[in-house]
Design a protein around this motif. Structure first.
Motif, PDB file in Angstrom:
ATOM      1  N   GLY A  99       0.689  -1.141  -0.238  1.00  0.00           N
ATOM      2  CA  GLY A  99       0.100   0.052  -0.034  1.00  0.00           C
ATOM      3  C   GLY A  99       0.774   1.340   0.058  1.00  0.00           C
ATOM      4  O   GLY A  99       0.770   2.311  -0.668  1.00  0.00           O
ATOM      5  N   MET A 100       1.879   1.236   0.778  1.00  0.00           N
ATOM      6  CA  MET A 100       2.892   2.555   1.035  1.00  0.00           C
ATOM      7  C   MET A 100       3.561   2.576  -0.355  1.00  0.00           C
ATOM      8  O   MET A 100       3.598   3.746  -0.838  1.00  0.00           O
ATOM      9  N   GLU A 101       3.953   1.610  -1.025  1.00  0.00           N
ATOM     10  CA  GLU A 101       4.684   1.810  -2.423  1.00  0.00           C
ATOM     11  C   GLU A 101       3.783   2.289  -3.455  1.00  0.00           C
ATOM     12  O   GLU A 101       4.372   3.126  -4.316  1.00  0.00           O
ATOM     13  N   VAL A 102       2.469   1.788  -3.422  1.00  0.00           N
ATOM     14  CA  VAL A 102       1.525   2.230  -4.361  1.00  0.00           C
ATOM     15  C   VAL A 102       1.347   3.769  -4.388  1.00  0.00           C
ATOM     16  O   VAL A 102       1.441   4.458  -5.187  1.00  0.00           O
ATOM     17  N   LEU A 103       1.276   4.236  -2.985  1.00  0.00           N
ATOM     18  CA  LEU A 103       0.911   5.503  -2.735  1.00  0.00           C
ATOM     19  C   LEU A 103       2.134   6.495  -2.989  1.00  0.00           C
ATOM     20  O   LEU A 103       2.089   7.527  -3.682  1.00  0.00           O
ATOM     21  N   GLU A 104       3.375   6.060  -2.622  1.00  0.00           N
ATOM     22  CA  GLU A 104       4.448   6.606  -2.888  1.00  0.00           C
ATOM     23  C   GLU A 104       4.755   6.877  -4.481  1.00  0.00           C
ATOM     24  O   GLU A 104       5.291   7.927  -5.026  1.00  0.00           O
ATOM     25  N   PHE A 122       2.404   8.459   4.616  1.00  0.00           N
ATOM     26  CA  PHE A 122       2.030   7.913   6.020  1.00  0.00           C
ATOM     27  C   PHE A 122       0.948   8.399   6.418  1.00  0.00           C
ATOM     28  O   PHE A 122       0.118   7.776   7.137  1.00  0.00           O
ATOM     29  N   GLY A 123       0.858   9.692   6.376  1.00  0.00           N
ATOM     30  CA  GLY A 123       0.006  10.629   7.143  1.00  0.00           C
ATOM     31  C   GLY A 123      -1.603  10.073   6.373  1.00  0.00           C
ATOM     32  O   GLY A 123      -2.794   9.983   7.123  1.00  0.00           O
ATOM     33  N   LEU A 124      -1.526  10.060   5.020  1.00  0.00           N
ATOM     34  CA  LEU A 124      -2.879   9.778   4.431  1.00  0.00           C
ATOM     35  C   LEU A 124      -3.099   8.329   4.814  1.00  0.00           C
ATOM     36  O   LEU A 124      -4.321   7.907   4.909  1.00  0.00           O
ATOM     37  N   LEU A 125      -2.200   7.402   4.849  1.00  0.00           N
ATOM     38  CA  LEU A 125      -2.609   5.776   4.993  1.00  0.00           C
ATOM     39  C   LEU A 125      -3.261   5.862   6.436  1.00  0.00           C
ATOM     40  O   LEU A 125      -4.125   5.220   7.001  1.00  0.00           O
ATOM     41  N   GLU A 126      -2.727   6.770   7.344  1.00  0.00           N
ATOM     42  CA  GLU A 126      -3.088   6.729   8.792  1.00  0.00           C
ATOM     43  C   GLU A 126      -4.528   7.227   8.686  1.00  0.00           C
ATOM     44  O   GLU A 126      -5.822   6.946   9.280  1.00  0.00           O
ATOM     45  N   GLN A 127      -5.072   8.406   7.876  1.00  0.00           N
ATOM     46  CA  GLN A 127      -6.233   8.830   7.826  1.00  0.00           C
ATOM     47  C   GLN A 127      -7.469   7.990   7.495  1.00  0.00           C
ATOM     48  O   GLN A 127      -8.480   8.113   7.667  1.00  0.00           O
ATOM     49  N   LYS A 131      -2.845   2.480   8.315  1.00  0.00           N
ATOM     50  CA  LYS A 131      -1.526   2.331   8.618  1.00  0.00           C
ATOM     51  C   LYS A 131      -0.970   1.171   8.999  1.00  0.00           C
ATOM     52  O   LYS A 131       0.234   0.765   8.901  1.00  0.00           O
ATOM     53  N   ASP A 132      -1.732   0.140   9.786  1.00  0.00           N
ATOM     54  CA  ASP A 132      -1.144  -0.968  10.112  1.00  0.00           C
ATOM     55  C   ASP A 132      -1.043  -1.947   9.222  1.00  0.00           C
ATOM     56  O   ASP A 132      -0.451  -2.849   9.209  1.00  0.00           O
ATOM     57  N   VAL A 133      -1.436  -1.870   7.698  1.00  0.00           N
ATOM     58  CA  VAL A 133      -1.327  -2.840   6.696  1.00  0.00           C
ATOM     59  C   VAL A 133      -0.565  -2.071   5.361  1.00  0.00           C
ATOM     60  O   VAL A 133      -0.379  -2.906   4.467  1.00  0.00           O
ATOM     61  N   GLY A 144     -12.656  -3.425   0.325  1.00  0.00           N
ATOM     62  CA  GLY A 144     -12.876  -2.028   1.047  1.00  0.00           C
ATOM     63  C   GLY A 144     -11.394  -1.367   1.243  1.00  0.00           C
ATOM     64  O   GLY A 144     -11.432  -0.040   1.220  1.00  0.00           O
ATOM     65  N   MET A 145     -10.501  -2.046   1.490  1.00  0.00           N
ATOM     66  CA  MET A 145      -9.178  -1.677   1.902  1.00  0.00           C
ATOM     67  C   MET A 145      -8.419  -0.866   0.781  1.00  0.00           C
ATOM     68  O   MET A 145      -7.967   0.081   0.552  1.00  0.00           O
ATOM     69  N   ARG A 146      -8.908  -1.730  -0.581  1.00  0.00           N
ATOM     70  CA  ARG A 146      -8.320  -0.989  -1.676  1.00  0.00           C
ATOM     71  C   ARG A 146      -9.224   0.318  -2.130  1.00  0.00           C
ATOM     72  O   ARG A 146      -8.424   1.266  -2.731  1.00  0.00           O
ATOM     73  N   GLN A 147     -10.614   0.362  -1.772  1.00  0.00           N
ATOM     74  CA  GLN A 147     -11.088   1.492  -1.840  1.00  0.00           C
ATOM     75  C   GLN A 147     -10.569   2.744  -0.897  1.00  0.00           C
ATOM     76  O   GLN A 147     -10.443   3.821  -1.574  1.00  0.00           O
ATOM     77  N   ARG A 148     -10.277   2.328   0.041  1.00  0.00           N
ATOM     78  CA  ARG A 148      -9.556   3.105   1.073  1.00  0.00           C
ATOM     79  C   ARG A 148      -8.336   3.955   0.368  1.00  0.00           C
ATOM     80  O   ARG A 148      -7.828   5.113   0.484  1.00  0.00           O
ATOM     81  N   LEU A 149      -7.299   2.707  -0.158  1.00  0.00           N
ATOM     82  CA  LEU A 149      -6.178   3.161  -0.493  1.00  0.00           C
ATOM     83  C   LEU A 149      -6.341   4.066  -1.893  1.00  0.00           C
ATOM     84  O   LEU A 149      -5.671   5.119  -2.221  1.00  0.00           O
ATOM     85  N   GLY A 150      -7.504   3.790  -2.698  1.00  0.00           N
ATOM     86  CA  GLY A 150      -7.925   4.684  -3.705  1.00  0.00           C
ATOM     87  C   GLY A 150      -8.262   6.245  -3.161  1.00  0.00           C
ATOM     88  O   GLY A 150      -7.598   7.083  -3.824  1.00  0.00           O
ATOM     89  N   LEU A 151      -8.870   6.121  -2.028  1.00  0.00           N
ATOM     90  CA  LEU A 151      -9.195   7.411  -1.599  1.00  0.00           C
ATOM     91  C   LEU A 151      -7.899   8.246  -1.071  1.00  0.00           C
ATOM     92  O   LEU A 151      -7.687   9.581  -1.510  1.00  0.00           O
ATOM     93  N   ALA A 152      -6.855   7.651  -0.463  1.00  0.00           N
ATOM     94  CA  ALA A 152      -5.689   8.066   0.207  1.00  0.00           C
ATOM     95  C   ALA A 152      -4.793   8.663  -1.482  1.00  0.00           C
ATOM     96  O   ALA A 152      -4.411  10.004  -1.190  1.00  0.00           O
TER      97      ALA A 152
END
Ligand code: ATP
Length: 315
Positions: A99-104, A122-127, A131-133, A144-152
């Motif tokens: 998740g972190m690599e995708v967002l970066e 990191f801040g957005l993943l926490e939001q 954060k934990d995954v 749902g987790m993918r959708q949250r990553l999309g939102l981040a």
């Protein structure tokens, strides 16, 4: 830069045709700073086409499109794109990355430096509650987790205009609430948000204005109050009281469920709401009155149904 009118987005008499298919016709749309705007319509109504026009991914067949005072489809709009965030429907990512690599990766595409991007990601993943995954590969994420990553991803770079296509699909009720709190927060920071959704229940309290589209044409637009006034649908009064209550109601107030004696609903036209309330307040055997105004879902059904009825009458 904004347009001289101060609108973040302006569409004037926009028409879009795809190889003869009329996707949008005579569309006027203005979006203001810090408003949450709902875009609603049936499948194929033209919602994604509007989003693509705002993003500059397609050009209008005729009419004007302006975003922050510029034509988004023209070259040299890198600065403009940095102000936009977009979450597409059915978001998908490269599954082997975390998740972190995708967002970066997306942060770097938006032009953020390596050092700043890690902190921001990191801040957005926490939001968004990831954060934990964030060190886990995306292939192990739930829908749902993918959708949250999309939102981040859409929130990267602190966008001034956020376009969200079906953002709550796949989110559980708590995550949906969290999502709307994030939207509220962004709105108060001056971000303009466009929300396309088929999930209408619960949305109305978070949007300032809405547009209902039917086959590429505007069927209705305005605040929920304005849509209620346009639709002129009755409110439903839910009464609770002592048995035999129905006998005490004035004849003109006809219960929707006449067999129920101590609890009943009556449909009240908009313009008679206050007068009816005064009348009911004077009936001592009524213990409680709940007033249900037409919901966004009721309004949507009313305008879409009216459009279909008109079309079938013309056939
Ligand atoms: N590339 C394309 N080529 C031809 N027709 C298209 C193309 N893209 C969209 N359309 C047509 O334009 C119309 C509007 O499509 P659009 O995707 O904007 O609808 P929508 O409201 O987003 O629908 P949905 O809710 O199903 O996502 C539809 O009739 C669709 O078939």
């Amino acid at each position: 830069m904004m347009s001289h009118t101060g609108n973040i987005v302006e569409l004037q008499q926009v028409e879009k045709k795809y190889q003869g298919v009329k996707a949008l016709q005579s569309l006027d749309l203005n979006l203001h700073k810090g408003e949450v705007f709902g875009l609603f319509g049936h499948n194929g109504a033209g919602k994604t086409t509007i989003i693509k026009l705002i993003l500059g991914l397609i050009e209008a067949t005729s009419g004007q499109v302006s975003v922050f005072g510029k034509d988004p489809a023209q070259a040299g709009t890198r600065e403009l794109r940095a102000k936009l965030g977009f979450l597409q429907e059915n978001v998908s990512f490269y599954d082997q990355l975390t998740g972190m690599e995708v967002l970066e990766y997306f942060a770097r595409l938006k032009g953020t430096s390596c050092k700043r991007s890690r902190k921001e990601c990191f801040g957005l993943l926490e939001q968004v509650g990831l954060k934990d995954v964030c060190g886990r590969r995306v292939k192990t994420y739930s829908k749902g987790m993918r959708q949250r990553l999309g939102l981040a991803q859409a929130l990267l770079g602190n966008p001034r205009l956020l376009l969200l296509d079906e953002p709550t699909v796949g989110l559980d009720p708590i995550a949906t609430q969290d999502f709307y709190h994030t939207i509220d927060h962004l709105k108060h920071q001056g971000c303009t948000v466009v929300l396309c959704s088929h999930v209408l229940p619960g949305v109305e309290k978070y949007i300032d204005r809405a547009l209902i589209l039917g086959r590429g044409a505007v069927l209705a637009s305005g605040s929920i109050e304005q849509l209620r006034a346009q639709a002129n649908l009755p409110s439903v009064f839910q009464l609770k009281g002592r048995p035999g209550l129905s006998k005490e109601l004035p004849k003109e107030l006809c219960p929707l469920d006449p067999n129920n004696n101590a609890s009943m609903r009556i449909a009240v036209p908009m313009e008679e709401r206050m007068q009816t309330l005064r009348t009911l307040a004077g009936i001592v055997s009524i213990d409680n009155i709940d007033i249900h105004l037409p919901s966004l879902e009721d309004l949507y059904t009313h305008f879409i149904q009216g459009h279909y009825d008109q079309e079938s009458a013309l056939c």
